[in-house]
Design a protein around this motif. Sequence first.
Motif, PDB file in Angstrom:
ATOM      1  N   ASP A 129      31.340  33.194  39.388  1.00  0.00           N
ATOM      2  CA  ASP A 129      31.557  33.027  40.823  1.00  0.00           C
ATOM      3  C   ASP A 129      32.745  32.087  41.052  1.00  0.00           C
ATOM      4  OD1 ASP A 129      31.349  32.269  43.589  1.00  0.00           O
ATOM      5  OD2 ASP A 129      29.225  32.817  43.567  1.00  0.00           O
ATOM      6  N   SER A 130      33.751  32.566  41.775  1.00  0.00           N
ATOM      7  CA  SER A 130      34.949  31.766  42.019  1.00  0.00           C
ATOM      8  C   SER A 130      34.653  30.473  42.765  1.00  0.00           C
ATOM      9  CB  SER A 130      35.968  32.579  42.836  1.00  0.00           C
ATOM     10  OG  SER A 130      36.462  33.671  42.099  1.00  0.00           O
ATOM     11  N   ARG A 131      33.541  30.429  43.476  1.00  0.00           N
ATOM     12  CA  ARG A 131      33.213  29.219  44.241  1.00  0.00           C
ATOM     13  C   ARG A 131      32.662  28.108  43.357  1.00  0.00           C
ATOM     14  NH1 ARG A 131      29.228  32.162  48.326  1.00  0.00           N
ATOM     15  NH2 ARG A 131      28.525  32.859  46.265  1.00  0.00           N
ATOM     16  N   HIS A 132      32.214  28.459  42.147  1.00  0.00           N
ATOM     17  CA  HIS A 132      31.498  27.484  41.327  1.00  0.00           C
ATOM     18  C   HIS A 132      32.104  27.255  39.947  1.00  0.00           C
ATOM     19  CE1 HIS A 132      28.628  27.835  44.496  1.00  0.00           C
ATOM     20  NE2 HIS A 132      28.265  29.055  44.162  1.00  0.00           N
ATOM     21  N   GLY A 133      32.834  28.239  39.405  1.00  0.00           N
ATOM     22  CA  GLY A 133      33.391  28.088  38.075  1.00  0.00           C
ATOM     23  C   GLY A 133      32.334  28.177  36.991  1.00  0.00           C
ATOM     24  N   LEU A 134      32.716  27.806  35.778  1.00  0.00           N
ATOM     25  CA  LEU A 134      31.819  27.911  34.628  1.00  0.00           C
ATOM     26  C   LEU A 134      30.668  26.920  34.729  1.00  0.00           C
ATOM     27  CD1 LEU A 134      34.433  28.213  31.752  1.00  0.00           C
ATOM     28  CD2 LEU A 134      32.834  29.999  32.469  1.00  0.00           C
ATOM     29  N   LYS A 135      29.465  27.409  34.454  1.00  0.00           N
ATOM     30  CA  LYS A 135      28.262  26.583  34.426  1.00  0.00           C
ATOM     31  C   LYS A 135      27.696  26.592  33.006  1.00  0.00           C
ATOM     32  CE  LYS A 135      28.141  25.647  38.857  1.00  0.00           C
ATOM     33  NZ  LYS A 135      28.328  24.277  39.365  1.00  0.00           N
ATOM     34  N   PRO A 136      26.778  25.673  32.689  1.00  0.00           N
ATOM     35  CA  PRO A 136      26.235  25.613  31.325  1.00  0.00           C
ATOM     36  C   PRO A 136      25.655  26.929  30.832  1.00  0.00           C
ATOM     37  CG  PRO A 136      25.683  23.609  32.493  1.00  0.00           C
ATOM     38  CD  PRO A 136      26.327  24.515  33.504  1.00  0.00           C
ATOM     39  N   ASN A 137      24.949  27.689  31.703  1.00  0.00           N
ATOM     40  CA  ASN A 137      24.371  28.938  31.201  1.00  0.00           C
ATOM     41  C   ASN A 137      25.432  30.020  30.988  1.00  0.00           C
ATOM     42  OD1 ASN A 137      24.721  29.291  33.944  1.00  0.00           O
ATOM     43  ND2 ASN A 137      22.562  29.661  34.395  1.00  0.00           N
ATOM     44  N   ASP A 138      26.609  29.885  31.621  1.00  0.00           N
ATOM     45  CA  ASP A 138      27.717  30.779  31.296  1.00  0.00           C
ATOM     46  C   ASP A 138      28.206  30.505  29.875  1.00  0.00           C
ATOM     47  OD1 ASP A 138      27.860  31.958  33.906  1.00  0.00           O
ATOM     48  OD2 ASP A 138      28.914  30.180  34.606  1.00  0.00           O
ATOM     49  N   PRO A 151      33.501  41.289  21.908  1.00  0.00           N
ATOM     50  CA  PRO A 151      34.639  40.839  22.710  1.00  0.00           C
ATOM     51  C   PRO A 151      34.297  40.869  24.199  1.00  0.00           C
ATOM     52  CG  PRO A 151      35.026  43.061  21.894  1.00  0.00           C
ATOM     53  CD  PRO A 151      33.769  42.580  21.242  1.00  0.00           C
ATOM     54  N   TYR A 152      34.762  39.868  24.928  1.00  0.00           N
ATOM     55  CA  TYR A 152      34.419  39.815  26.348  1.00  0.00           C
ATOM     56  C   TYR A 152      35.577  39.278  27.173  1.00  0.00           C
ATOM     57  CZ  TYR A 152      33.264  34.897  25.280  1.00  0.00           C
ATOM     58  OH  TYR A 152      33.296  33.595  24.848  1.00  0.00           O
ATOM     59  N   VAL A 153      35.543  39.666  28.432  1.00  0.00           N
ATOM     60  CA  VAL A 153      36.540  39.261  29.411  1.00  0.00           C
ATOM     61  C   VAL A 153      35.825  38.537  30.539  1.00  0.00           C
ATOM     62  CG1 VAL A 153      38.243  40.078  31.093  1.00  0.00           C
ATOM     63  CG2 VAL A 153      38.062  41.201  28.870  1.00  0.00           C
ATOM     64  N   VAL A 154      36.390  37.437  30.979  1.00  0.00           N
ATOM     65  CA  VAL A 154      35.840  36.730  32.136  1.00  0.00           C
ATOM     66  C   VAL A 154      36.428  37.331  33.415  1.00  0.00           C
ATOM     67  CG1 VAL A 154      35.893  34.547  33.410  1.00  0.00           C
ATOM     68  CG2 VAL A 154      35.264  34.573  30.995  1.00  0.00           C
ATOM     69  N   VAL A 155      35.541  37.599  34.362  1.00  0.00           N
ATOM     70  CA  VAL A 155      35.934  38.136  35.658  1.00  0.00           C
ATOM     71  C   VAL A 155      35.481  37.163  36.735  1.00  0.00           C
ATOM     72  CG1 VAL A 155      35.719  40.054  37.280  1.00  0.00           C
ATOM     73  CG2 VAL A 155      35.676  40.509  34.804  1.00  0.00           C
ATOM     74  N   LEU A 156      36.428  36.586  37.454  1.00  0.00           N
ATOM     75  CA  LEU A 156      36.082  35.753  38.592  1.00  0.00           C
ATOM     76  C   LEU A 156      35.775  36.647  39.786  1.00  0.00           C
ATOM     77  CD1 LEU A 156      38.734  32.862  38.405  1.00  0.00           C
ATOM     78  CD2 LEU A 156      36.321  32.784  37.743  1.00  0.00           C
ATOM     79  N   THR A 157      34.615  36.475  40.381  1.00  0.00           N
ATOM     80  CA  THR A 157      34.192  37.284  41.523  1.00  0.00           C
ATOM     81  C   THR A 157      34.303  36.477  42.816  1.00  0.00           C
ATOM     82  OG1 THR A 157      31.872  36.606  41.317  1.00  0.00           O
ATOM     83  CG2 THR A 157      32.578  38.553  40.061  1.00  0.00           C
ATOM     84  N   LYS A 158      34.216  37.197  43.934  1.00  0.00           N
ATOM     85  CA  LYS A 158      34.178  36.577  45.267  1.00  0.00           C
ATOM     86  C   LYS A 158      35.401  35.698  45.524  1.00  0.00           C
ATOM     87  CE  LYS A 158      29.130  36.660  45.106  1.00  0.00           C
ATOM     88  NZ  LYS A 158      27.853  35.964  45.392  1.00  0.00           N
ATOM     89  N   VAL A 190      40.742  38.277  38.285  1.00  0.00           N
ATOM     90  CA  VAL A 190      40.334  37.661  39.549  1.00  0.00           C
ATOM     91  C   VAL A 190      40.074  38.776  40.542  1.00  0.00           C
ATOM     92  CG1 VAL A 190      41.000  36.099  41.417  1.00  0.00           C
ATOM     93  CG2 VAL A 190      41.692  35.599  39.062  1.00  0.00           C
ATOM     94  N   THR A 191      38.849  38.858  41.066  1.00  0.00           N
ATOM     95  CA  THR A 191      38.462  40.008  41.879  1.00  0.00           C
ATOM     96  C   THR A 191      37.756  39.603  43.162  1.00  0.00           C
ATOM     97  OG1 THR A 191      36.267  40.262  40.864  1.00  0.00           O
ATOM     98  CG2 THR A 191      38.117  41.373  39.776  1.00  0.00           C
ATOM     99  N   SER A 192      37.803  40.511  44.111  1.00  0.00           N
ATOM    100  CA  SER A 192      36.973  40.453  45.306  1.00  0.00           C
ATOM    101  C   SER A 192      36.476  41.860  45.584  1.00  0.00           C
ATOM    102  CB  SER A 192      37.757  39.932  46.512  1.00  0.00           C
ATOM    103  OG  SER A 192      37.037  40.191  47.717  1.00  0.00           O
ATOM    104  N   SER A 193      35.175  42.054  45.470  1.00  0.00           N
ATOM    105  CA  SER A 193      34.607  43.375  45.751  1.00  0.00           C
ATOM    106  C   SER A 193      34.767  43.733  47.222  1.00  0.00           C
ATOM    107  CB  SER A 193      33.129  43.401  45.358  1.00  0.00           C
ATOM    108  OG  SER A 193      32.967  43.190  43.974  1.00  0.00           O
ATOM    109  N   GLU A 194      34.753  42.726  48.073  1.00  0.00           N
ATOM    110  CA  GLU A 194      34.844  42.963  49.511  1.00  0.00           C
ATOM    111  C   GLU A 194      36.257  43.337  49.935  1.00  0.00           C
ATOM    112  OE1 GLU A 194      34.134  40.351  53.567  1.00  0.00           O
ATOM    113  OE2 GLU A 194      32.699  40.141  51.907  1.00  0.00           O
ATOM    114  N   LYS A 195      37.259  42.656  49.376  1.00  0.00           N
ATOM    115  CA  LYS A 195      38.654  42.889  49.769  1.00  0.00           C
ATOM    116  C   LYS A 195      39.386  43.853  48.845  1.00  0.00           C
ATOM    117  CE  LYS A 195      38.420  39.832  53.125  1.00  0.00           C
ATOM    118  NZ  LYS A 195      38.465  40.233  54.548  1.00  0.00           N
ATOM    119  N   GLY A 196      38.803  44.137  47.666  1.00  0.00           N
ATOM    120  CA  GLY A 196      39.453  45.034  46.712  1.00  0.00           C
ATOM    121  C   GLY A 196      40.432  44.352  45.779  1.00  0.00           C
ATOM    122  N   THR A 197      40.532  43.042  45.853  1.00  0.00           N
ATOM    123  CA  THR A 197      41.454  42.291  44.999  1.00  0.00           C
ATOM    124  C   THR A 197      41.111  42.483  43.522  1.00  0.00           C
ATOM    125  OG1 THR A 197      41.617  40.596  46.715  1.00  0.00           O
ATOM    126  CG2 THR A 197      42.380  39.999  44.504  1.00  0.00           C
TER     127      THR A 197
END
Length: 214
Positions: A129-138, A151-158, A190-197
Amino acid sequence: MVSGFDEAALEAGRLLFAKECDFVWGANALNQLPEADLPEVAFAGRSNVGKSSLVNALTGRKTLARTSNTPGRTQQLNFFNLGNRLKLVDMPGYGYAKESKEKVEAWNDMVRRFLRGRVTLRRALVLIDSRHGLKPNDHEIMEMLDRTAVPYVVVLTKADKVKPTELDKIRRDTQAGLKKHPAAFPDIHVTSSEKGTGIAELRASLAALALAAE
């Protein structure tokens, strides 16, 4: 931030995600998994991070994956077949607030074992979540992915919920946090599902993993 996708890659992503995408299976346990017949991409993230919204945005559907304001709504591994070329796997969110400790641990154990042993799993997307960043459980799930060499990619949402200066700081801080995770790709979507970014770029990235068109 991810860059460098040319027009051909973006068009390949658009064409792939314009195909039919159907829910095909829901698994509550590992012995219920569907046949491992197509490349798979798993969506992982904390509860209410926007996994289902991202699946819907990528596929251009509004209700393909169920969305909810209630954390932990997705309680099974949900498989979606995209044009017989790729499967999208919507996984249970981690960090549930309103479930028993035993149930949470059972779900988390299923997710861990799925990620370790699924031979067709090509990549995991770890949604933050772009509002919170990385947390311990991430970091916990990222460390598990490191250990299992998924292999994994981080996707920032919202991303639309954050001011540009704050978003840039979250992106830089998140990217710095990836340096100690060997299975993580260095670039961040970096994404926004609402705006399509960022949706077109993420489609292009995933199209590169799909079964080649006949």
